[in-house]
Design a protein around this motif. Structure first.
Motif, PDB file in Angstrom:
ATOM      1  N   ALA A  75       0.833  -1.210   0.000  1.00 43.13           N
ATOM      2  CA  ALA A  75       0.000   0.000   0.000  1.00 43.13           C
ATOM      3  C   ALA A  75       0.863   1.253   0.000  1.00 43.13           C
ATOM      4  CB  ALA A  75      -0.934   0.005   1.209  1.00 43.13           C
ATOM      5  N   ALA A  76       1.929   1.254   0.793  1.00 41.47           N
ATOM      6  CA  ALA A  76       2.814   2.427   0.848  1.00 41.47           C
ATOM      7  C   ALA A  76       3.410   2.709  -0.533  1.00 41.47           C
ATOM      8  CB  ALA A  76       3.917   2.204   1.875  1.00 41.47           C
ATOM      9  N   ARG A  77       3.827   1.655  -1.235  1.00 40.76           N
ATOM     10  CA  ARG A  77       4.389   1.847  -2.580  1.00 40.76           C
ATOM     11  C   ARG A  77       3.335   2.387  -3.547  1.00 40.76           C
ATOM     12  NH1 ARG A  77       6.706  -3.788  -2.978  1.00 40.76           N
ATOM     13  NH2 ARG A  77       6.961  -3.766  -0.771  1.00 40.76           N
ATOM     14  N   ASP A  78       2.158   1.802  -3.537  1.00 40.99           N
ATOM     15  CA  ASP A  78       1.115   2.226  -4.471  1.00 40.99           C
ATOM     16  C   ASP A  78       0.611   3.640  -4.171  1.00 40.99           C
ATOM     17  OD1 ASP A  78       1.304  -0.171  -5.820  1.00 40.99           O
ATOM     18  OD2 ASP A  78      -0.545  -1.010  -4.985  1.00 40.99           O
ATOM     19  N   GLY A  80       2.207   5.916  -2.473  1.00 44.81           N
ATOM     20  CA  GLY A  80       3.334   6.813  -2.725  1.00 44.81           C
ATOM     21  C   GLY A  80       3.468   7.145  -4.207  1.00 44.81           C
ATOM     22  N   ALA A  81       3.315   6.140  -5.064  1.00 42.62           N
ATOM     23  CA  ALA A  81       3.376   6.382  -6.506  1.00 42.62           C
ATOM     24  C   ALA A  81       2.251   7.315  -6.942  1.00 42.62           C
ATOM     25  CB  ALA A  81       3.308   5.062  -7.276  1.00 42.62           C
ATOM     26  N   LEU A  82       1.075   7.106  -6.377  1.00 41.63           N
ATOM     27  CA  LEU A  82      -0.061   7.970  -6.697  1.00 41.63           C
ATOM     28  C   LEU A  82       0.199   9.414  -6.262  1.00 41.63           C
ATOM     29  CD1 LEU A  82      -3.053   8.216  -7.645  1.00 41.63           C
ATOM     30  CD2 LEU A  82      -3.681   7.791  -5.256  1.00 41.63           C
ATOM     31  N   LEU A  83       0.759   9.580  -5.069  1.00 38.09           N
ATOM     32  CA  LEU A  83       1.014  10.923  -4.530  1.00 38.09           C
ATOM     33  C   LEU A  83       2.292  11.557  -5.072  1.00 38.09           C
ATOM     34  CD1 LEU A  83       0.069  10.319  -0.777  1.00 38.09           C
ATOM     35  CD2 LEU A  83      -1.363  11.276  -2.610  1.00 38.09           C
ATOM     36  N   GLY A  84       3.126  10.736  -5.706  1.00 38.64           N
ATOM     37  CA  GLY A  84       4.369  11.269  -6.249  1.00 38.64           C
ATOM     38  C   GLY A  84       5.448  11.477  -5.204  1.00 38.64           C
ATOM     39  N   ARG A  85       5.352  10.752  -4.104  1.00 37.27           N
ATOM     40  CA  ARG A  85       6.368  10.836  -3.050  1.00 37.27           C
ATOM     41  C   ARG A  85       6.291   9.582  -2.197  1.00 37.27           C
ATOM     42  NH1 ARG A  85       4.861  12.201   2.048  1.00 37.27           N
ATOM     43  NH2 ARG A  85       2.758  12.883   2.435  1.00 37.27           N
ATOM     44  N   PRO A  86       7.406   9.212  -1.576  1.00 34.34           N
ATOM     45  CA  PRO A  86       7.373   8.017  -0.740  1.00 34.34           C
ATOM     46  C   PRO A  86       6.395   8.171   0.427  1.00 34.34           C
ATOM     47  CG  PRO A  86       9.623   8.777  -1.090  1.00 34.34           C
ATOM     48  CD  PRO A  86       8.712   9.840  -1.615  1.00 34.34           C
ATOM     49  N   ASP A  96      -7.902  15.205   2.652  1.00 34.73           N
ATOM     50  CA  ASP A  96      -8.948  16.157   2.299  1.00 34.73           C
ATOM     51  C   ASP A  96      -9.818  15.561   1.191  1.00 34.73           C
ATOM     52  OD1 ASP A  96      -7.637  16.614  -0.238  1.00 34.73           O
ATOM     53  OD2 ASP A  96      -6.307  18.024   0.767  1.00 34.73           O
ATOM     54  N   PRO A  97     -10.960  16.182   0.891  1.00 37.29           N
ATOM     55  CA  PRO A  97     -11.858  15.620  -0.129  1.00 37.29           C
ATOM     56  C   PRO A  97     -11.185  15.385  -1.485  1.00 37.29           C
ATOM     57  CG  PRO A  97     -13.020  17.271   1.132  1.00 37.29           C
ATOM     58  CD  PRO A  97     -11.577  17.339   1.567  1.00 37.29           C
ATOM     59  N   ALA A  98     -10.295  16.262  -1.900  1.00 37.75           N
ATOM     60  CA  ALA A  98      -9.634  16.093  -3.196  1.00 37.75           C
ATOM     61  C   ALA A  98      -8.704  14.881  -3.180  1.00 37.75           C
ATOM     62  CB  ALA A  98      -8.853  17.355  -3.565  1.00 37.75           C
ATOM     63  N   SER A  99      -7.937  14.700  -2.113  1.00 35.63           N
ATOM     64  CA  SER A  99      -7.028  13.547  -2.057  1.00 35.63           C
ATOM     65  C   SER A  99      -7.815  12.251  -1.923  1.00 35.63           C
ATOM     66  CB  SER A  99      -5.994  13.698  -0.941  1.00 35.63           C
ATOM     67  OG  SER A  99      -6.595  13.695   0.322  1.00 35.63           O
ATOM     68  N   LEU A 100      -8.903  12.259  -1.178  1.00 33.14           N
ATOM     69  CA  LEU A 100      -9.736  11.061  -1.074  1.00 33.14           C
ATOM     70  C   LEU A 100     -10.341  10.691  -2.424  1.00 33.14           C
ATOM     71  CD1 LEU A 100     -11.521  11.692   2.335  1.00 33.14           C
ATOM     72  CD2 LEU A 100      -9.882   9.867   1.819  1.00 33.14           C
ATOM     73  N   ALA A 101     -10.804  11.685  -3.168  1.00 31.78           N
ATOM     74  CA  ALA A 101     -11.367  11.422  -4.501  1.00 31.78           C
ATOM     75  C   ALA A 101     -10.300  10.826  -5.418  1.00 31.78           C
ATOM     76  CB  ALA A 101     -11.934  12.705  -5.096  1.00 31.78           C
ATOM     77  N   ARG A 102      -9.115  11.361  -5.368  1.00 28.05           N
ATOM     78  CA  ARG A 102      -8.010  10.850  -6.191  1.00 28.05           C
ATOM     79  C   ARG A 102      -7.663   9.414  -5.788  1.00 28.05           C
ATOM     80  NH1 ARG A 102      -2.054  13.554  -6.274  1.00 28.05           N
ATOM     81  NH2 ARG A 102      -1.188  12.259  -7.901  1.00 28.05           N
ATOM     82  N   MET A 103      -7.612   9.159  -4.492  1.00 28.16           N
ATOM     83  CA  MET A 103      -7.304   7.817  -4.008  1.00 28.16           C
ATOM     84  C   MET A 103      -8.408   6.829  -4.373  1.00 28.16           C
ATOM     85  SD  MET A 103      -5.545   8.761  -0.348  1.00 28.16           S
ATOM     86  CE  MET A 103      -5.387   7.050   0.174  1.00 28.16           C
ATOM     87  N   ARG A 104      -9.654   7.276  -4.327  1.00 30.57           N
ATOM     88  CA  ARG A 104     -10.764   6.381  -4.703  1.00 30.57           C
ATOM     89  C   ARG A 104     -10.749   6.060  -6.192  1.00 30.57           C
ATOM     90  NH1 ARG A 104     -14.360   9.041  -0.232  1.00 30.57           N
ATOM     91  NH2 ARG A 104     -14.365   7.304   1.234  1.00 30.57           N
ATOM     92  N   THR A 105     -10.413   7.033  -7.010  1.00 29.02           N
ATOM     93  CA  THR A 105     -10.310   6.788  -8.451  1.00 29.02           C
ATOM     94  C   THR A 105      -9.231   5.747  -8.728  1.00 29.02           C
ATOM     95  OG1 THR A 105     -11.106   9.012  -9.002  1.00 29.02           O
ATOM     96  CG2 THR A 105      -9.799   7.864 -10.685  1.00 29.02           C
ATOM     97  N   ALA A 106      -8.088   5.887  -8.064  1.00 27.23           N
ATOM     98  CA  ALA A 106      -6.996   4.931  -8.242  1.00 27.23           C
ATOM     99  C   ALA A 106      -7.386   3.556  -7.713  1.00 27.23           C
ATOM    100  CB  ALA A 106      -5.738   5.441  -7.543  1.00 27.23           C
ATOM    101  N   GLN A 111      -5.310   0.510  -9.525  1.00 28.60           N
ATOM    102  CA  GLN A 111      -3.957   1.064  -9.440  1.00 28.60           C
ATOM    103  C   GLN A 111      -3.333   0.897  -8.053  1.00 28.60           C
ATOM    104  OE1 GLN A 111      -3.886   5.184 -10.623  1.00 28.60           O
ATOM    105  NE2 GLN A 111      -1.758   5.465 -10.037  1.00 28.60           N
ATOM    106  N   THR A 112      -4.159   0.914  -7.020  1.00 26.70           N
ATOM    107  CA  THR A 112      -3.633   0.847  -5.652  1.00 26.70           C
ATOM    108  C   THR A 112      -4.172  -0.356  -4.884  1.00 26.70           C
ATOM    109  OG1 THR A 112      -5.401   2.315  -4.889  1.00 26.70           O
ATOM    110  CG2 THR A 112      -3.289   3.345  -5.445  1.00 26.70           C
TER     111      THR A 112
END
Length: 138
Positions: A75-78, A80-86, A96-106, A111-112
């Motif tokens: 999970a940390a690798r996936d 991290g890749a989504l967020l662009g940082r380890p 926040d709502p934007a990061s949760l939406a991005r994580m849910r899409t992935a 992807q994750t």
């Protein structure tokens, strides 16, 4: 305050709909989700976290098994890749709502989801994602 989370729980939170291992586990999970919903930051930890707390009194808590740590690494690798940082123990994140939406899409796209392989909750989480994350608590 800060919510302490192990890395694979970043994924579990995305599909949490109030089901869990026991009533105590679910009640605690609801409290953790409430804190996150109020804007508390996340501190990534290695090993058991605030969600695991009710399970630690069991004779052999699954939170301490090697499989849980393996899920954390995946999970940390996936994530991290989504967020662009380890993503590693000691990191702080804002859900926040934007990061949760991005994580849910992935998560929906797979992807994750490597950390979910073999998890007993994978079917439920897949159904929640396929249903557009309706009734999730966060």
């Amino acid at each position: 305050m800060t919510v302490r989370l192990r890395a694979h729980h970043l994924l579990c939170l995305l599909t949490y709909v109030g089901k869990g291992y026991s009533p105590a586990f679910t009640a605690n999970y609801d409290k953790v989700v409430g804190r996150l919903g109020e804007g508390e930051a996340v501190l990534i930890v290695s090993g058991p976290d605030d969600i695991c707390a009710p399970m630690l009194d069991e004779p052999e808590p699954h939170c301490l098994r090697e499989g849980a740590a393996e899920r954390d690494g995946l999970a940390a690798r996936d994530v991290g890749a989504l967020l662009g940082r380890p993503v590693q123990a000691g990191d702080r994140l804002a859900l926040d709502p934007a990061s949760l939406a991005r994580m849910r899409t992935a998560f929906s796209s797979g992807q994750t989801r490597r950390a979910c392989s073999g998890c007993e909750w994978s079917g439920l989480c897949g159904a929640v994602a396929a249903g557009g994350f309706h009734d999730t608590r966060l």
